[in-house]
Design an enzyme around this catalytic site. Structure first.
Site, mmCIF file in Angstrom:
data_model
loop_
_atom_site.group_PDB
_atom_site.id
_atom_site.type_symbol
_atom_site.label_atom_id
_atom_site.label_comp_id
_atom_site.label_asym_id
_atom_site.label_seq_id
_atom_site.Cartn_x
_atom_site.Cartn_y
_atom_site.Cartn_z
ATOM 1 C CG ASP A 98 13.170 6.817 -0.331
ATOM 2 O OD1 ASP A 98 13.137 6.576 0.891
ATOM 3 O OD2 ASP A 98 13.841 6.156 -1.141
ATOM 4 C CB VAL A 99 11.278 8.329 5.030
ATOM 5 C CG1 VAL A 99 9.830 8.763 5.091
ATOM 6 C CG2 VAL A 99 11.425 6.818 5.050
ATOM 7 C CG ASP A 105 3.563 5.807 1.518
ATOM 8 O OD1 ASP A 105 3.054 5.305 2.556
ATOM 9 O OD2 ASP A 105 4.161 5.119 0.658
ATOM 10 N N GLY A 113 -1.880 0.749 5.733
ATOM 11 C CA GLY A 113 -1.749 0.135 7.060
ATOM 12 C C GLY A 113 -1.871 1.084 8.235
ATOM 13 C CB ILE A 114 0.219 1.296 11.306
ATOM 14 C CG1 ILE A 114 0.000 -0.173 11.728
ATOM 15 C CG2 ILE A 114 0.343 2.190 12.535
ATOM 16 C CD1 ILE A 114 1.200 -0.826 12.415
ATOM 17 C CE1 TYR A 167 9.763 -4.373 10.234
ATOM 18 C CE2 TYR A 167 9.804 -5.578 12.312
ATOM 19 C CZ TYR A 167 9.211 -4.655 11.473
ATOM 20 O OH TYR A 167 8.063 -4.006 11.873
ATOM 21 C CB VAL A 220 -0.670 -4.748 12.999
ATOM 22 C CG1 VAL A 220 -1.880 -3.922 12.593
ATOM 23 C CG2 VAL A 220 -0.272 -4.426 14.436
ATOM 24 C CE LYS A 240 10.203 -1.300 12.560
ATOM 25 N NZ LYS A 240 9.605 0.027 12.360
ATOM 26 C CB THR A 269 -0.330 -3.651 7.715
ATOM 27 O OG1 THR A 269 0.952 -4.274 7.868
ATOM 28 C CG2 THR A 269 -0.802 -3.122 9.048
HETATM 29 N N1 LIG Z 1 2.181 -4.840 10.562
HETATM 30 C C1 LIG Z 1 2.838 -5.284 11.611
HETATM 31 O O1 LIG Z 1 2.689 -6.432 12.043
HETATM 32 C C2 LIG Z 1 3.783 -4.356 12.333
HETATM 33 C C3 LIG Z 1 4.210 -4.717 13.618
HETATM 34 C C4 LIG Z 1 5.087 -3.876 14.286
HETATM 35 C C5 LIG Z 1 5.536 -2.713 13.691
HETATM 36 N N2 LIG Z 1 5.115 -2.397 12.433
HETATM 37 C C6 LIG Z 1 5.621 -1.159 11.842
HETATM 38 O O2 LIG Z 1 4.539 -0.344 11.467
HETATM 39 C C7 LIG Z 1 4.989 0.584 10.488
HETATM 40 C C8 LIG Z 1 3.945 0.672 9.383
HETATM 41 O O3 LIG Z 1 3.902 -0.563 8.698
HETATM 42 P P1 LIG Z 1 2.541 -1.284 8.278
HETATM 43 O O4 LIG Z 1 2.488 -2.548 9.032
HETATM 44 O O5 LIG Z 1 1.421 -0.354 8.334
HETATM 45 O O6 LIG Z 1 2.915 -1.706 6.780
HETATM 46 P P2 LIG Z 1 2.400 -1.180 5.361
HETATM 47 O O7 LIG Z 1 3.320 -1.822 4.377
HETATM 48 O O8 LIG Z 1 0.937 -1.399 5.229
HETATM 49 O O9 LIG Z 1 2.695 0.392 5.417
HETATM 50 C C9 LIG Z 1 4.005 0.914 5.315
HETATM 51 C C10 LIG Z 1 3.964 2.172 4.464
HETATM 52 O O10 LIG Z 1 5.297 2.725 4.435
HETATM 53 C C11 LIG Z 1 5.551 3.157 3.110
HETATM 54 N N3 LIG Z 1 6.993 3.196 2.852
HETATM 55 C C12 LIG Z 1 7.825 2.151 2.667
HETATM 56 N N4 LIG Z 1 9.059 2.582 2.385
HETATM 57 C C13 LIG Z 1 9.004 3.931 2.401
HETATM 58 C C14 LIG Z 1 9.956 4.951 2.149
HETATM 59 N N5 LIG Z 1 11.232 4.654 1.826
HETATM 60 N N6 LIG Z 1 9.568 6.244 2.232
HETATM 61 C C15 LIG Z 1 8.277 6.557 2.526
HETATM 62 N N7 LIG Z 1 7.319 5.629 2.737
HETATM 63 C C16 LIG Z 1 7.686 4.338 2.688
HETATM 64 C C17 LIG Z 1 4.869 2.117 2.241
HETATM 65 O O11 LIG Z 1 4.678 2.583 0.905
HETATM 66 C C18 LIG Z 1 3.570 1.889 3.000
HETATM 67 O O12 LIG Z 1 2.554 2.769 2.581
HETATM 68 C C19 LIG Z 1 6.352 0.106 10.041
HETATM 69 O O13 LIG Z 1 7.356 0.897 10.649
HETATM 70 C C20 LIG Z 1 6.410 -1.302 10.570
HETATM 71 O O14 LIG Z 1 7.725 -1.734 10.788
HETATM 72 C C21 LIG Z 1 4.250 -3.192 11.738
#
Ligand SMILES: NC(=O)c1ccc[n+]([C@@H]2O[C@H](COP(=O)([O-])OP(=O)(O)OC[C@H]3O[C@@H](n4cnc5c(N)ncnc54)[C@H](O)[C@@H]3O)[C@@H](O)[C@H]2O)c1
Length: 261
Positions: A57-58, A37, A17-18, A153, A186, A157, A188
């Site tokens: 794991d963060v 990750d 994703g992002i 969530y 977004v 946030k 993802t």
């Molecule tokens: N997609 C949306 O609509 C959206 C909107 C607003 C904010 N966000 C934020 O964007 C960020 C990225 O999310 P995304 O949408 O790309 O989702 P995603 O699930 O595609 O990516 C998230 C990544 O974080 C990794 N992850 C999860 N837990 C973890 C941990 N404990 N340690 C290390 N890595 C870990 C996952 O393995 C994954 O690769 C997140 O903080 C999410 O809250 C997403």
């Protein structure tokens, strides 16, 4: 001229994703990228970009310390890892009186504790070197309630936004900036890899003035700007990138749970 030539960038949640798009952007601009990750798939992304993978794991302070402790310098830290995967109040099991404590904790642990661990390690390095930029992925759900998104969530946030602003106060005097981006919906894997129900996709679309979901690359340009010298006077900010969603009142009382009065 590459924007981040000779610089070191760390991206958490870089396997998908992002985060994956952030890592791509950093690598394309010349940075040496450390991709963090919890999922092993991050190794493939790192190979593709010529970066360094850290399966970590963060929310594990020791593991995070080991990753950052191995770095001599960090110019930009994109603290982006996050999860949801918990039903909202509009879905089965997501109401306040139904939500298991374990589900609440799972999201808080990654989104808040995990951010704290990475923020702390980034600060240790950046204070010492007297420079650096930290860019946190918050969410529009950190700026106002969102009944279509789970309690933990939204709560996590909101806390993320507070943490970013608080840290920006301490670190500004050390030449370290801390900002957040607040994306709207977004495309993802955060909601899982299964296709989303059409009705849910359409309902979200209807709440976005731009009338469509965002793509990761539409979010990451803003984050990259916050890491480069052109944003040198920007810190403590939470920057929306949401197709106008936050400007629109999204949910009608008739859509909320409970009997109408
Ligand atoms: N997609 C949306 O609509 C959206 C909107 C607003 C904010 N966000 C934020 O964007 C960020 C990225 O999310 P995304 O949408 O790309 O989702 P995603 O699930 O595609 O990516 C998230 C990544 O974080 C990794 N992850 C999860 N837990 C973890 C941990 N404990 N340690 C290390 N890595 C870990 C996952 O393995 C994954 O690769 C997140 O903080 C999410 O809250 C997403």
């Amino acid at each position: 001229m590459e924007r981040f030539a000779g610089q070191v960038a760390v991206v958490t949640g870089a396997g998908s994703g992002i985060g994956r798009e952030l890592a791509r952007g950093c690598a394309a601009e010349g940075a040496q990228v450390h991709l963090v990750d919890v999922n092993e798939s991050v190794r493939e992304v790192a190979d593709e970009l010529g970066g360094v993978a850290h399966v970590c794991d963060v929310s594990d302070p020791g593991a995070v310390r080991a990753v950052f402790g191995g770095l001599e310098s960090v110019d930009a830290a994109f603290l982006n890892a996050g999860v949801n995967g918990v039903p909202s109040m509009l879905q089965d099991g997501g109401a306040l009186d139904e939500l298991p404590f374990e589900a609440w904790r799972r999201v808080l642990t990654v989104n808040l504790d995990g951010l704290f661990c990475c923020l702390q390690e980034s600060a240790r390095i950046m204070k010492r070197q007297q420079r650096g930029s930290i860019v946190v992925t918050a969410s529009t759900a950190g700026l106002r309630p969102e009944p279509r998104v789970s309690y933990p969530y939204v709560a996590s946030k909101h806390a993320v936004v507070g943490l970013v602003k608080q840290a920006s106060l301490e670190l500004a005097g050390y030449g370290v900036r801390v900002n957040a981006i607040a994306p709207g919906p977004v495309v993802t894997n955060i909601g899982g890899t299964a296709p989303r129900p059409e009705a849910a996709v359409a309902a979200w679309e209807n709440s976005i003035p731009a009338r469509r979901w965002g793509q990761p690359s539409e979010v990451t340009d803003l984050a990259l700007l916050l890491a480069d010298a052109r944003s040198a006077w920007m810190t403590g900010g939470v920057h929306l990138v949401d197709g106008g969603a936050s400007a629109l009142t999204q949910v009608l009382s008739s859509e909320l749970p409970g009997a109408r009065r």
